[in-house]
Design a protein around this motif. Sequence first.
Motif, PDB file in Angstrom:
ATOM      1  N   TRP A   1       0.830  -0.931   0.035  1.00 52.21           N
ATOM      2  CA  TRP A   1       0.166   0.005  -0.008  1.00 52.21           C
ATOM      3  C   TRP A   1       0.975   1.299  -0.063  1.00 52.21           C
ATOM      4  O   TRP A   1       1.735   1.518   0.799  1.00 52.21           O
ATOM      5  CB  TRP A   1      -0.967  -0.156   1.236  1.00 52.21           C
ATOM      6  N   TYR A   2       0.613   2.094  -0.908  1.00 56.68           N
ATOM      7  CA  TYR A   2       1.591   3.367  -1.023  1.00 56.68           C
ATOM      8  C   TYR A   2       1.894   3.902   0.199  1.00 56.68           C
ATOM      9  O   TYR A   2       3.128   4.219   0.466  1.00 56.68           O
ATOM     10  CB  TYR A   2       0.942   4.360  -1.955  1.00 56.68           C
TER      11      TYR A   2
ATOM     12  N   TYR B   1      -1.980   8.121  -9.320  1.00 58.03           N
ATOM     13  CA  TYR B   1      -2.091   9.613  -8.957  1.00 58.03           C
ATOM     14  C   TYR B   1      -3.336  10.140  -8.623  1.00 58.03           C
ATOM     15  O   TYR B   1      -3.318  10.800  -7.259  1.00 58.03           O
ATOM     16  CB  TYR B   1      -1.423  10.465 -10.195  1.00 58.03           C
ATOM     17  N   GLU B   2      -4.399   9.644  -9.095  1.00 57.80           N
ATOM     18  CA  GLU B   2      -5.640  10.320  -8.773  1.00 57.80           C
ATOM     19  C   GLU B   2      -6.081   9.474  -7.498  1.00 57.80           C
ATOM     20  O   GLU B   2      -6.758  10.230  -6.938  1.00 57.80           O
ATOM     21  CB  GLU B   2      -6.745   9.779 -10.103  1.00 57.80           C
ATOM     22  N   GLU B   3      -5.828   8.271  -7.583  1.00 64.28           N
ATOM     23  CA  GLU B   3      -6.463   7.657  -6.430  1.00 64.28           C
ATOM     24  C   GLU B   3      -5.693   8.209  -5.034  1.00 64.28           C
ATOM     25  O   GLU B   3      -6.308   8.373  -3.867  1.00 64.28           O
ATOM     26  CB  GLU B   3      -5.960   6.059  -6.358  1.00 64.28           C
ATOM     27  N   PHE B   4      -4.283   8.412  -5.307  1.00 65.98           N
ATOM     28  CA  PHE B   4      -3.665   9.506  -4.128  1.00 65.98           C
ATOM     29  C   PHE B   4      -4.487  10.484  -3.751  1.00 65.98           C
ATOM     30  O   PHE B   4      -4.816  10.746  -2.512  1.00 65.98           O
ATOM     31  CB  PHE B   4      -2.359   9.414  -4.543  1.00 65.98           C
TER      32      PHE B   4
ATOM     33  N   TYR C   1       3.657  13.123  -0.116  1.00 62.52           N
ATOM     34  CA  TYR C   1       3.337  14.127  -1.217  1.00 62.52           C
ATOM     35  C   TYR C   1       4.491  13.902  -2.409  1.00 62.52           C
ATOM     36  O   TYR C   1       3.862  14.524  -3.527  1.00 62.52           O
ATOM     37  CB  TYR C   1       3.249  15.488  -0.664  1.00 62.52           C
ATOM     38  N   ASN C   2       5.126  12.860  -2.357  1.00 69.16           N
ATOM     39  CA  ASN C   2       5.999  12.726  -3.647  1.00 69.16           C
ATOM     40  C   ASN C   2       5.420  12.236  -4.665  1.00 69.16           C
ATOM     41  O   ASN C   2       5.693  12.389  -5.842  1.00 69.16           O
ATOM     42  CB  ASN C   2       7.147  11.216  -3.340  1.00 69.16           C
ATOM     43  N   ARG C   3       4.145  11.406  -4.332  1.00 67.48           N
ATOM     44  CA  ARG C   3       3.238  11.097  -5.515  1.00 67.48           C
ATOM     45  C   ARG C   3       2.587  12.108  -6.219  1.00 67.48           C
ATOM     46  O   ARG C   3       2.421  11.852  -7.205  1.00 67.48           O
ATOM     47  CB  ARG C   3       2.275   9.985  -4.797  1.00 67.48           C
ATOM     48  N   ALA C   4       2.328  13.252  -5.517  1.00 66.93           N
ATOM     49  CA  ALA C   4       1.822  14.100  -6.094  1.00 66.93           C
ATOM     50  C   ALA C   4       2.680  15.350  -7.007  1.00 66.93           C
ATOM     51  O   ALA C   4       2.258  15.949  -7.424  1.00 66.93           O
ATOM     52  CB  ALA C   4       0.948  15.068  -5.158  1.00 66.93           C
ATOM     53  N   GLY C   5       4.235  14.939  -6.654  1.00 69.09           N
ATOM     54  CA  GLY C   5       5.247  15.809  -7.232  1.00 69.09           C
ATOM     55  C   GLY C   5       5.899  15.106  -8.173  1.00 69.09           C
ATOM     56  O   GLY C   5       5.515  14.577  -9.426  1.00 69.09           O
TER      57      GLY C   5
ATOM     58  N   PRO D   1      -6.868  12.913   1.522  1.00 71.58           N
ATOM     59  CA  PRO D   1      -7.490  13.948   2.582  1.00 71.58           C
ATOM     60  C   PRO D   1      -7.940  12.928   3.592  1.00 71.58           C
ATOM     61  O   PRO D   1      -7.968  13.281   5.204  1.00 71.58           O
ATOM     62  CB  PRO D   1      -8.679  14.603   1.821  1.00 71.58           C
ATOM     63  N   ASP D   2      -8.765  11.937   3.331  1.00 70.27           N
ATOM     64  CA  ASP D   2      -9.219  10.907   4.245  1.00 70.27           C
ATOM     65  C   ASP D   2      -8.450  10.453   5.219  1.00 70.27           C
ATOM     66  O   ASP D   2      -8.621  10.290   6.450  1.00 70.27           O
ATOM     67  CB  ASP D   2     -10.235   9.832   3.660  1.00 70.27           C
TER      68      ASP D   2
END
Length: 300
Positions: free
Chosen positions: A119-120, A159-162, A142-146, A167-168
């Motif tokens: 799991w990421y 990426y979208e799943e992240f 947040y590496n995944r978003a960058g 937030p949850d």
Amino acid sequence: MTSKHKEITEWYKRAREDILDSMDEELEMELDDDRLSPDGSGSAMSRQLYFKELFRLQGELVKLQDWVVEKKLKVAVLFEGRDSAGKGGAIKRITQRLNPRVCKVVALPAPNDREKTQWYFQRYISQLPAGGEIVLFDRSWYNRAGVERVMGFCTDYEYEEFLRTVPDLERMMISSGVILIKYWFSISDDEQYSRFMVRIHDPLKQWKLSPMDLEARRLWEAYTKAKETMLERTHIPEAPWWVVAANDKKKARLNCITHLLDQIPYKDIDHPMVTLPARVHNPDYLRGPVPPQMYVPEVY
């Protein structure tokens, strides 16, 4: 002067030397930061004011540390930003006077083959603080978003799943008692260029530039777009993003520390008076000699 007075005088002298040595440690880091700055300072703020405020704030950080330990608080602070934005320098100044058993820095490397199948969030979750701990994340989930998004290290679905789930997840952390604080260190295009050029021409800092950093520089606009999307979709009331203006390193550090202190109401903790016990002297004890070849040569 009595022997007792001489002892106290010598103690104060040693204490003063220790304080000055502590200040020298910070000065050394500042001189290293500014070594190749065109004006020799790297900041519009005077060194005298900077040091005065930094030492004052570090004293407050020690009080905050005592409060965290006393109240068994769980504090997680995320430091994000572009390469050379000054995250590491800010973290160094925060941890400089703190107990490493209380305040820990987490800077995870790229995931290994096993971690890639997990799991990421799994390897980050295990690093979250227990009661009485402060954890500073030098880059985070947040590496995944960058970098992962821009460099293609994750799929569009991942990426979208992240962005959908983070937030949850952060709300769950906060519900469990974690105090989560997120900082984005913001620098301009020109400032990053200048800092990269300093690293290129400074043999003591060239190691800081990796091929990934150079590629990130080329893809400045793609990173900007990824950052904007990240802030828009993960800035939630329970865990907002705080942007640190970081073109001026000194001001960025002081502003970040001041803000961090404001996020956690704390009070002075009363500590019992510490008294050194009398040392036990055993008349039968004889200290053995240390062979001269075991000593480090005194070059200085």
